[in-house]
Scaffold this motif. Structure first.
Motif, PDB file in Angstrom:
ATOM      1  N   ILE A  17      33.293   3.811  58.454  1.00  0.00           N
ATOM      2  CA  ILE A  17      33.129   3.735  59.916  1.00  0.00           C
ATOM      3  C   ILE A  17      32.569   5.024  60.506  1.00  0.00           C
ATOM      4  CG2 ILE A  17      34.346   3.378  62.098  1.00  0.00           C
ATOM      5  CD1 ILE A  17      36.364   1.653  60.483  1.00  0.00           C
ATOM      6  N   GLU A  18      33.184   6.157  60.150  1.00  0.00           N
ATOM      7  CA  GLU A  18      32.784   7.423  60.767  1.00  0.00           C
ATOM      8  C   GLU A  18      31.616   8.105  60.054  1.00  0.00           C
ATOM      9  OE1 GLU A  18      35.758  10.181  62.076  1.00  0.00           O
ATOM     10  OE2 GLU A  18      37.328   8.635  62.077  1.00  0.00           O
ATOM     11  N   LYS A  19      31.581   8.015  58.723  1.00  0.00           N
ATOM     12  CA  LYS A  19      30.539   8.715  57.959  1.00  0.00           C
ATOM     13  C   LYS A  19      29.345   7.821  57.616  1.00  0.00           C
ATOM     14  CE  LYS A  19      31.070  12.426  56.684  1.00  0.00           C
ATOM     15  NZ  LYS A  19      30.733  13.701  57.346  1.00  0.00           N
ATOM     16  N   ASN A  20      29.444   6.523  57.911  1.00  0.00           N
ATOM     17  CA  ASN A  20      28.354   5.578  57.607  1.00  0.00           C
ATOM     18  C   ASN A  20      27.931   5.650  56.136  1.00  0.00           C
ATOM     19  OD1 ASN A  20      28.115   4.438  60.133  1.00  0.00           O
ATOM     20  ND2 ASN A  20      26.700   6.011  60.872  1.00  0.00           N
ATOM     21  N   ALA A  21      28.916   5.814  55.264  1.00  0.00           N
ATOM     22  CA  ALA A  21      28.614   5.916  53.830  1.00  0.00           C
ATOM     23  C   ALA A  21      28.129   4.569  53.306  1.00  0.00           C
ATOM     24  CB  ALA A  21      29.853   6.366  53.060  1.00  0.00           C
ATOM     25  N   SER A  22      27.245   4.617  52.305  1.00  0.00           N
ATOM     26  CA  SER A  22      26.715   3.393  51.716  1.00  0.00           C
ATOM     27  C   SER A  22      27.807   2.680  50.923  1.00  0.00           C
ATOM     28  CB  SER A  22      25.539   3.707  50.799  1.00  0.00           C
ATOM     29  OG  SER A  22      25.987   4.380  49.635  1.00  0.00           O
ATOM     30  N   PRO A  23      27.685   1.359  50.725  1.00  0.00           N
ATOM     31  CA  PRO A  23      28.679   0.622  49.928  1.00  0.00           C
ATOM     32  C   PRO A  23      28.854   1.200  48.526  1.00  0.00           C
ATOM     33  CG  PRO A  23      27.262  -0.914  51.104  1.00  0.00           C
ATOM     34  CD  PRO A  23      26.681   0.452  51.309  1.00  0.00           C
ATOM     35  N   LEU A  24      27.752   1.675  47.925  1.00  0.00           N
ATOM     36  CA  LEU A  24      27.835   2.244  46.582  1.00  0.00           C
ATOM     37  C   LEU A  24      28.648   3.535  46.584  1.00  0.00           C
ATOM     38  CD1 LEU A  24      26.983   2.034  43.626  1.00  0.00           C
ATOM     39  CD2 LEU A  24      24.908   3.318  44.207  1.00  0.00           C
ATOM     40  N   THR A  25      28.466   4.374  47.606  1.00  0.00           N
ATOM     41  CA  THR A  25      29.230   5.617  47.715  1.00  0.00           C
ATOM     42  C   THR A  25      30.714   5.321  47.863  1.00  0.00           C
ATOM     43  OG1 THR A  25      27.370   6.819  48.717  1.00  0.00           O
ATOM     44  CG2 THR A  25      29.578   7.698  49.109  1.00  0.00           C
ATOM     45  N   VAL A  26      31.030   4.365  48.728  1.00  0.00           N
ATOM     46  CA  VAL A  26      32.433   3.987  48.946  1.00  0.00           C
ATOM     47  C   VAL A  26      33.048   3.467  47.652  1.00  0.00           C
ATOM     48  CG1 VAL A  26      33.972   2.414  50.173  1.00  0.00           C
ATOM     49  CG2 VAL A  26      32.072   3.497  51.390  1.00  0.00           C
ATOM     50  N   GLU A  27      32.295   2.667  46.919  1.00  0.00           N
ATOM     51  CA  GLU A  27      32.794   2.120  45.650  1.00  0.00           C
ATOM     52  C   GLU A  27      33.058   3.230  44.639  1.00  0.00           C
ATOM     53  OE1 GLU A  27      31.395  -0.955  42.075  1.00  0.00           O
ATOM     54  OE2 GLU A  27      30.106  -0.646  43.827  1.00  0.00           O
ATOM     55  N   ASN A  28      32.115   4.189  44.523  1.00  0.00           N
ATOM     56  CA  ASN A  28      32.284   5.298  43.579  1.00  0.00           C
ATOM     57  C   ASN A  28      33.483   6.172  43.947  1.00  0.00           C
ATOM     58  OD1 ASN A  28      30.146   4.642  41.883  1.00  0.00           O
ATOM     59  ND2 ASN A  28      28.665   5.823  43.058  1.00  0.00           N
ATOM     60  N   TYR A  29      33.641   6.452  45.245  1.00  0.00           N
ATOM     61  CA  TYR A  29      34.775   7.268  45.684  1.00  0.00           C
ATOM     62  C   TYR A  29      36.085   6.550  45.396  1.00  0.00           C
ATOM     63  CZ  TYR A  29      32.212  10.991  48.092  1.00  0.00           C
ATOM     64  OH  TYR A  29      31.434  12.081  48.377  1.00  0.00           O
ATOM     65  N   SER A  30      36.104   5.241  45.587  1.00  0.00           N
ATOM     66  CA  SER A  30      37.303   4.456  45.315  1.00  0.00           C
ATOM     67  C   SER A  30      37.670   4.529  43.833  1.00  0.00           C
ATOM     68  CB  SER A  30      37.085   3.000  45.730  1.00  0.00           C
ATOM     69  OG  SER A  30      38.203   2.211  45.429  1.00  0.00           O
ATOM     70  N   SER A 165       0.829  -3.582  57.409  1.00  0.00           N
ATOM     71  CA  SER A 165       1.188  -3.129  56.057  1.00  0.00           C
ATOM     72  C   SER A 165       2.276  -2.058  56.088  1.00  0.00           C
ATOM     73  CB  SER A 165      -0.056  -2.590  55.325  1.00  0.00           C
ATOM     74  OG  SER A 165      -0.984  -3.618  55.120  1.00  0.00           O
ATOM     75  N   THR A 166       3.358  -2.353  56.800  1.00  0.00           N
ATOM     76  CA  THR A 166       4.491  -1.429  56.882  1.00  0.00           C
ATOM     77  C   THR A 166       5.789  -2.186  56.613  1.00  0.00           C
ATOM     78  OG1 THR A 166       4.653  -1.755  59.281  1.00  0.00           O
ATOM     79  CG2 THR A 166       3.423   0.172  58.510  1.00  0.00           C
ATOM     80  N   LEU A 167       6.760  -1.440  56.135  1.00  0.00           N
ATOM     81  CA  LEU A 167       8.056  -2.006  55.777  1.00  0.00           C
ATOM     82  C   LEU A 167       9.157  -1.155  56.395  1.00  0.00           C
ATOM     83  CD1 LEU A 167       9.846  -3.897  53.934  1.00  0.00           C
ATOM     84  CD2 LEU A 167       9.609  -2.120  52.173  1.00  0.00           C
ATOM     85  N   LEU A 168      10.118  -1.811  57.054  1.00  0.00           N
ATOM     86  CA  LEU A 168      11.295  -1.116  57.559  1.00  0.00           C
ATOM     87  C   LEU A 168      12.340  -1.101  56.447  1.00  0.00           C
ATOM     88  CD1 LEU A 168      13.008   0.188  59.792  1.00  0.00           C
ATOM     89  CD2 LEU A 168      13.673  -2.127  60.515  1.00  0.00           C
ATOM     90  N   VAL A 169      12.702   0.104  56.004  1.00  0.00           N
ATOM     91  CA  VAL A 169      13.622   0.258  54.876  1.00  0.00           C
ATOM     92  C   VAL A 169      14.983   0.700  55.396  1.00  0.00           C
ATOM     93  CG1 VAL A 169      14.046   1.450  52.699  1.00  0.00           C
ATOM     94  CG2 VAL A 169      11.714   0.908  53.381  1.00  0.00           C
ATOM     95  N   HIS A 170      16.031   0.020  54.935  1.00  0.00           N
ATOM     96  CA  HIS A 170      17.405   0.377  55.291  1.00  0.00           C
ATOM     97  C   HIS A 170      17.960   1.225  54.146  1.00  0.00           C
ATOM     98  CE1 HIS A 170      17.143  -2.605  58.523  1.00  0.00           C
ATOM     99  NE2 HIS A 170      16.538  -3.377  57.624  1.00  0.00           N
ATOM    100  N   GLY A 171      17.974   2.533  54.362  1.00  0.00           N
ATOM    101  CA  GLY A 171      18.304   3.462  53.285  1.00  0.00           C
ATOM    102  C   GLY A 171      19.757   3.848  53.226  1.00  0.00           C
ATOM    103  N   LYS A 172      20.015   4.956  52.541  1.00  0.00           N
ATOM    104  CA  LYS A 172      21.377   5.453  52.362  1.00  0.00           C
ATOM    105  C   LYS A 172      21.961   5.887  53.708  1.00  0.00           C
ATOM    106  CE  LYS A 172      21.244   7.150  47.584  1.00  0.00           C
ATOM    107  NZ  LYS A 172      21.401   8.338  46.732  1.00  0.00           N
ATOM    108  N   GLY A 173      23.274   5.700  53.849  1.00  0.00           N
ATOM    109  CA  GLY A 173      23.936   6.128  55.073  1.00  0.00           C
ATOM    110  C   GLY A 173      23.426   5.405  56.298  1.00  0.00           C
ATOM    111  N   ARG A 174      22.939   4.180  56.107  1.00  0.00           N
ATOM    112  CA  ARG A 174      22.411   3.346  57.194  1.00  0.00           C
ATOM    113  C   ARG A 174      21.242   3.995  57.920  1.00  0.00           C
ATOM    114  NH1 ARG A 174      28.155   1.199  59.858  1.00  0.00           N
ATOM    115  NH2 ARG A 174      29.064   0.482  57.895  1.00  0.00           N
TER     116      ARG A 174
END
Length: 301
Positions: A17-30, A165-174
């Motif tokens: 919620i506060e750090k906007n961490a990616s799902p993969l980061t949350v999983e690794n920390y868990s 020819s552009t793509l919106l990418v949803h990267g790490k940390g939202r």
């Protein structure tokens, strides 16, 4: 341990919620915290009683398991951050990981494809069937934009602008960024969207906006992409290894070798720090030889 699990859950929610961490980061920390909890249980320790000496025992066990320096560093960082959170919430009085130094990491040259190898990969897909069209669009986009495999799984149809020819990418940390793509990727995606994707979508009763679909019409996973790439390498009869980041490494390497500036490549890759991009400033032996042969006055008669 019940108290530890409660605090762990609070911390994971803080990350999301506060750090906007990616799902993969949350999983690794868990995972890191669960492993640390097992260590405490085996040593009959309470986490509030942890001190530097007990942490040294934990670190010696990590090294005994022959973990890489990168993995050990991540575990130290995640647990240090966890205890910092507990300290801030006044659940512990000290952070036992505060003075633990991270092991120095080696900086290996990223593994990448040579352009001759890539040429074979772009010819193995059967563009007459839906899965072949999807695979072609996938590899063209991964190499054409340098996006992460995890980012590719999150692309939705409305993120693509074929006219620009552009793509919106949803990267790490939202974090979001726009990246351009070339004609090959554009043609492959247009063919897939108009034909192959429509066929695959019909196999699923629940429509999804996700761009890349599996054989059953559901969203393609990162594991699925890895399997596709491995099969393409096999079909191309290449004796090379492939991993999820290899096309991304190839994109960055080829861009820099052809004269792109480091800042632009950093922005395209979505790197927060320039140091993350600098690992790609190596040059291939072929490129180095070419520069030498064309530049040194005594290289050729």
């Amino acid at each position: 341990m019940e108290e530890f699990q409660t605090y762990k859950q609070m911390y994971l929610e803080y990350l999301q919620i506060e750090k906007n961490a990616s799902p993969l980061t949350v999983e690794n920390y868990s995972i890191d915290m669960d492993e640390f909890a097992k260590f405490l249980q085996a040593e009959q320790l309470k986490f509030v009683d942890c001190d530097y000496s007990s942490i040294r025992i934990y670190l010696s066990q990590l090294h005994a398991n022959l973990l890489s320096r990168r993995t050990v560093s991540r575990k130290i960082s995640s647990l240090r951050s966890f205890f910092r959170f507990l300290e801030r919430e006044q659940m512990v009085t000290k952070n036992p990981f505060l003075n633990v130094s991270l092991p120095k990491e080696a900086n290996p040259i990223p593994d990448f494809f040579y352009q001759e190898e890539l040429k074979h990969l772009f010819t193995v897909s059967d563009k007459k069937n839906p899965l072949g069209q999807r695979n072609q669009a996938l590899i063209e986009l991964l190499y054409g934009t340098g996006i992460r495999v995890s980012e590719a799984t999150r692309i939705e149809l409305h993120d693509i602008d074929l006219s620009l020819s552009t793509l919106l990418v949803h990267g790490k940390g939202r974090k979001e960024r726009y990246v351009p793509f070339g004609q090959f990727a554009s043609q492959a995606m247009q063919s897939y969207i108009e034909d192959g994707r429509r066929v695959l979508q019909q196999k699923n009763s629940s429509p999804t906006p996700v761009l890349f679909l599996n054989s059953k019409g559901g969203p393609l996973t990162a594991r699925g992409i890895r399997m596709i790439l491995n099969k393409m390498v096999e079909d191309a009869a290449l004796t090379v290894d492939i991993h999820p980041h290899k096309l991304r490494h190839s994109f960055a390497t080829h861009m820099l070798n052809e004269g792109a500036d480091l800042r632009s490549v950093q922005e395209l890759l979505g790197h927060e720090h320039l140091s993350s991009t600098q690992i790609y400033t190596h040059v291939t032996k072929d490129r180095l030889r070419h520069v030498y042969m064309n530049s040194h006055p005594r290289a050729n008669k």
